[in-house]
Design an enzyme around this catalytic site. Sequence first.
Site, PDB file in Angstrom:
ATOM      1  N   LYS A 114     -12.344  -5.113   2.216  1.00 22.39           N
ATOM      2  CA  LYS A 114     -11.786  -4.310   3.308  1.00 22.39           C
ATOM      3  C   LYS A 114     -12.710  -3.131   3.558  1.00 22.39           C
ATOM      4  O   LYS A 114     -12.954  -2.314   2.673  1.00 22.39           O
ATOM      5  CB  LYS A 114     -10.387  -3.824   2.940  1.00 22.39           C
ATOM      6  CG  LYS A 114      -9.735  -2.990   4.037  1.00 22.39           C
ATOM      7  CD  LYS A 114      -8.333  -2.565   3.632  1.00 22.39           C
ATOM      8  CE  LYS A 114      -7.675  -1.758   4.724  1.00 22.39           C
ATOM      9  NZ  LYS A 114      -6.330  -1.290   4.323  1.00 22.39           N
TER      10      LYS A 114
ATOM     11  N   CYS B  42       0.854  -1.184   0.000  1.00 18.08           N
ATOM     12  CA  CYS B  42       0.000   0.000   0.000  1.00 18.08           C
ATOM     13  C   CYS B  42       0.886   1.228   0.000  1.00 18.08           C
ATOM     14  O   CYS B  42       2.109   1.127   0.106  1.00 18.08           O
ATOM     15  CB  CYS B  42      -0.954   0.024   1.190  1.00 18.08           C
ATOM     16  SG  CYS B  42      -2.367   1.127   0.875  1.00 18.08           S
TER      17      CYS B  42
ATOM     18  N   LYS C 132     -11.473  -7.953   6.085  1.00 14.74           N
ATOM     19  CA  LYS C 132     -10.922  -7.090   7.139  1.00 14.74           C
ATOM     20  C   LYS C 132     -11.904  -5.973   7.440  1.00 14.74           C
ATOM     21  O   LYS C 132     -12.357  -5.324   6.498  1.00 14.74           O
ATOM     22  CB  LYS C 132      -9.588  -6.505   6.654  1.00 14.74           C
ATOM     23  CG  LYS C 132      -8.876  -5.637   7.671  1.00 14.74           C
ATOM     24  CD  LYS C 132      -7.588  -5.074   7.106  1.00 14.74           C
ATOM     25  CE  LYS C 132      -6.892  -4.229   8.172  1.00 14.74           C
ATOM     26  NZ  LYS C 132      -5.715  -3.539   7.697  1.00 14.74           N
TER      27      LYS C 132
ATOM     28  N   CYS D  33      -4.119   6.168   0.752  1.00 10.23           N
ATOM     29  CA  CYS D  33      -3.587   4.960   0.114  1.00 10.23           C
ATOM     30  C   CYS D  33      -3.319   5.168  -1.372  1.00 10.23           C
ATOM     31  O   CYS D  33      -2.886   4.244  -2.059  1.00 10.23           O
ATOM     32  CB  CYS D  33      -4.550   3.803   0.320  1.00 10.23           C
ATOM     33  SG  CYS D  33      -4.861   3.457   2.056  1.00 10.23           S
TER      34      CYS D  33
END
Length: 331
Positions: free
Chosen positions: A201, A122, A254, A132
């Site tokens: 995510k 990332c 996540k 990011c």
Amino acid sequence: MIGQFPACRPRRLRQSAALRRLVSETQLNVAQLVLPLFVRAGRKLHKPIEAMPGVFQLSPDELLREAAQAHSLGVPAVLLFGIPEKKDSTATGAYAHNGIVQQAVRLLRKELPDLLVITDVCLCEYMSHGHCGIVHTDKRGARILNDPTVKLLARAAVSHAEAGADLVAPSDMMDGRVRAIRTALDHAGFTDTPIMSYAAKFASTFYGPFREAAESAPKFGDRRSYQMDAANANEALREVALDIQEGADIVMVKPALACLDILHRVKTTFGYPTAAYSVSGEFSMIKAAAAKGWIDERGVTLESLLAMRRAGADILITYAAVDVARWIKQA
Ligand SMILES: [Zn+2]
């Protein structure tokens, strides 16, 4: 059709530890654990992360010690995050040949050849603004640009593979990044380097303590234009499907404990190797309550991880991996 009381008495199988073990449907195994580690430049550096007791930013020599200890307890893999000395607006440190993660990978590869080294791919830790991706600002405000970001992510992944990473793990949630990384790895000769994608995510408040650990808090705005909305489960399945089509070998959900339904659906829908990332906030909540004597740290940690396994996770990424490995051995 299942049996009826009194012929059927489920308690018969709960009478002793041996019987309970015999019919246990889910096991925790040290071979499933991945330990995230934070590396930064220096020597003998062991900088505590206040909200994550027992977790540190480590210089490469100390990282090696931590990784060796985990490995000696049977933990098969570490997941590396880097904190660079300098940040800029193109995340140069993320793909520098001698970046901090690249140095750490070479060291681990040389000293612990059997340890699996996974690298987080990332840009946020390396960006001056903490996002990011590449930020473009105009009259309408700041936006995160997708496609130019994906190019840099592919460069970072190749630099990790060149350093010797066993797996690369893109965590940015840009569109199309898994395909770009797969293509770049293949062109560079790394056709056998697997991708573990952070496929679903979510933009989660549970990541709070991590931002101190990785020094990656965004300087403005938030990550909701690229990470997923916590309300969406069908979209998570589409994200996972896209990553698999683009070449992901392992898919990750996540955070973990707040997404057990997602884990279950991902595993039952795709049957792919599935990882759960038990994130910093999950770890910190257990640590804080245990420090107050309000809960049993070992019991709650193991039960949480077992729940992730039961939901469908094959791989458990947890800051508690070393303790968990010890507890499993003692059990
Ligand atoms: Zn990031």
